[in-house]
Design a protein around this motif. Structure first.
Motif, PDB file in Angstrom:
ATOM      1  N   CYS A 173      31.052 190.448  90.316  1.00 29.94           N
ATOM      2  CA  CYS A 173      30.966 191.819  89.787  1.00 29.94           C
ATOM      3  C   CYS A 173      32.409 192.682  89.867  1.00 29.94           C
ATOM      4  CB  CYS A 173      29.975 192.641  90.469  1.00 29.94           C
ATOM      5  SG  CYS A 173      29.932 194.328  89.734  1.00 29.94           S
TER       6      CYS A 173
ATOM      7  N   ALA B  36      32.894 195.655  89.036  1.00 27.16           N
ATOM      8  CA  ALA B  36      32.729 197.129  89.282  1.00 27.16           C
ATOM      9  C   ALA B  36      32.735 197.436  90.971  1.00 27.16           C
ATOM     10  CB  ALA B  36      31.394 197.664  88.971  1.00 27.16           C
ATOM     11  N   CYS B  37      31.733 196.501  91.828  1.00 32.28           N
ATOM     12  CA  CYS B  37      31.554 196.540  93.130  1.00 32.28           C
ATOM     13  C   CYS B  37      32.342 195.427  93.834  1.00 32.28           C
ATOM     14  CB  CYS B  37      30.073 196.652  93.570  1.00 32.28           C
ATOM     15  SG  CYS B  37      29.460 194.986  93.293  1.00 32.28           S
TER      16      CYS B  37
ATOM     17  N   CYS C 115      24.555 193.326  87.562  1.00 34.62           N
ATOM     18  CA  CYS C 115      24.794 193.208  89.109  1.00 34.62           C
ATOM     19  C   CYS C 115      23.617 193.441  89.905  1.00 34.62           C
ATOM     20  CB  CYS C 115      25.987 194.162  89.341  1.00 34.62           C
ATOM     21  SG  CYS C 115      26.510 194.095  91.023  1.00 34.62           S
TER      22      CYS C 115
ATOM     23  N   ASN D  99      23.513 193.641  93.079  1.00 32.28           N
ATOM     24  CA  ASN D  99      23.671 194.602  94.288  1.00 32.28           C
ATOM     25  C   ASN D  99      23.267 195.764  94.146  1.00 32.28           C
ATOM     26  OD1 ASN D  99      24.894 195.980  96.299  1.00 32.28           O
ATOM     27  ND2 ASN D  99      26.952 195.862  95.714  1.00 32.28           N
TER      28      ASN D  99
ATOM     29  N   CYS E 216      24.961 198.936  93.241  1.00 31.35           N
ATOM     30  CA  CYS E 216      25.902 198.744  91.832  1.00 31.35           C
ATOM     31  C   CYS E 216      25.079 198.857  90.658  1.00 31.35           C
ATOM     32  CB  CYS E 216      26.669 197.621  92.217  1.00 31.35           C
ATOM     33  SG  CYS E 216      27.794 197.515  90.477  1.00 31.35           S
TER      34      CYS E 216
END
Ligand SMILES: [Zn+2]
Length: 441
Positions: free
Chosen positions: A371, A373-374, A390, A392, A395
């Motif tokens: 991912c 972003a995270c 994502c 997660n 996130c």
């Protein structure tokens, strides 16, 4: 800092199709066959001669004698015959430097037909029209070619800007001339543009990390969901290709083992090759335009280092381990091959340099699974070919899968995770194990 311009020597090629008459095509073919035979004679003599007696002058002597005694070898201009010898010697040097394999005989089929014109002054190029130029081809005469680029000829030619030679090459679409051009140009200012990560996807041909993408409007799949095997062809051309393939298969079914391919069957094969060459040209044209655009826009271009051969190799598997989803995977392979990522990178490398920018490669693993972003790899995040959500729980970023990969690629560059780029050059493609690239020296 001095305000004087830095000058940079540049060597490049330019290819144009020749407008030959059928009779001239036959003459050219004869020359190419003579060049190939000259190579074979030289190779034969070289391998037969004991090591201590091998010498260039001996080969040269043999070529001169053969050209006198064998009438159809004489159709090859003397300069071109010398060029064959030079190429042959260079082939051995490449082998001794471990850049290529040993040179061998050249078979009548599967060998690219080509003739060299080693001296630029033999060409006597004139521009005769806005769109046409004329070039002198030894033992053929004046031949027209399409003028699509300003060449350094006539008054524009001088010691630094000139055509140093040419090579005549035949492909499925006919005879072409590739000019060797040498120029002196002002060195580009360092590019101050933005950085961009680029991901080669199947859904988006080139996805950029800033959310842009480069598209050619040719989706990888047909409306019925199957992979488009020939996306660069138009509908009528696809129909024609299918018809030709069926005809070829039908004619082939009559051919007995060890029987020669009939002229009709070969003719059908040639037509198939022509359509495929057209498709390849369209793809290359798009790549040239796109990469020029990218190199102009961005200062630093980051790409991932992919091993295309390994990616497309494994569809059918081996007898012991047959592949899974063979049809589906081979369709995807065709899609990957048609995008020709390797060529995109080659073009970007030299074009970025020409506009003052740089190209950086980063290692490929997990760029499409992580991912952006995270930074976590969570199983199941890649929902399908196109979307990334994502998984997660902290996130939950979602977006286009190809853009996600492009952002990861840029991030790898920013944290300094890059791989050393071998200099662009030959003998990187079909290298056997233990053979080092030209840049390794
Ligand atoms: Zn995430």
């Amino acid at each position: 800092m001095s305000s004087e311009l830095m000058w940079e020597k540049r060597q490049f090629g330019h290819r144009a199709r020749l407008a030959l008459s059928p009779a001239q095509v036959r003459l050219m073919d004869d020359q190419a066959h003579a060049a190939r035979t000259t190579w074979n004679l030289v190779h034969d003599l070289w391998t037969m001669t004991p090591k201590c007696q091998r010498s260039l002058s001996r080969l040269d002597q043999a070529i001169r004698q053969a050209r006198k005694e064998i009438e159809w070898l004489g159709v090859l201009p003397a300069q071109a015959a010398q060029a064959v010898l030079k190429t042959y010697v260079q082939a051995w040097k490449n082998c001794w430097d471990k850049r290529a394999e040993e040179p061998g005989f050249k078979a009548r089929i599967r060998t690219v037909m080509s003739v060299d014109i080693p001296q630029g002054r033999d060409l006597q190029i004139n521009r005769v029209h806005r769109r046409w130029g004329v070039v002198n081809i030894p033992k053929i005469g004046r031949v027209r070619f399409r003028w699509t680029k300003d060449l350094p000829v006539g008054k524009a030619a001088n010691k630094d800007n000139r055509i140093t030679g040419a090579r005549l090459v035949k492909d499925a679409l006919g005879w072409h001339i590739a000019f060797r051009i040498q120029t002196l140009e002002p060195a580009p200012e360092p590019h101050t543009g933005l950085e961009a990560g680029i991901d080669a996807g199947v859904n988006l041909p080139l996805a950029l990390s800033d959310g842009n993408h480069q598209d050619h409007g040719r989706p990888p799949r047909l409306p019925d969901g199957t992979a488009d095997r020939d996306k660069w062809l138009k509908a009528d051309e696809k129909a024609k290709l299918l018809r030709l393939e069926q005809r070829a298969a039908h004619r082939k079914s009559f051919r007995k083992p060890k029987e020669r391919t009939s002229n009709r069957l070969r003719n059908t094969y040639d037509q198939i090759k022509q359509l495929r060459a057209t498709a390849t040209r369209r793809a290359a044209d798009w790549q040239h335009k796109t990469t020029t655009n990218l190199a102009r826009t961005y200062g630093t271009v980051v790409v991932e280092q992919l091993n295309i051969t390994n990616m497309v190799k494994s569809a059918r598997g081996t007898i012991d381990e047959p592949g899974k989803n063979v049809a589906q995977k081979s369709g995807l392979n065709r899609s990957i091959s048609q995008e020709a990522w390797g060529r995109t990178v080659t073009l970007l490398t030299y074009k970025a340099g020409r506009y003052g920018g740089t190209l950086v490669k980063v290692p490929a693993p997990n760029t499409s699974r992580r991912c952006s972003a995270c930074g976590f790899i969570t199983p199941g995040s890649r929902e399908d070919q196109a979307t990334f959500v994502c998984k997660n729980p902290d996130c939950g970023w979602s977006g286009n899968a190809d853009h996600n990969a492009a952002r990861n690629i840029l991030h790898l560059y920013r944290i300094g995770h890059t791989v050393v780029i071998p200099a662009a050059g030959r003998a990187v493609v079909r290298r056997t194990r233990g053979v080092k690239p030209a840049a390794a020296k």
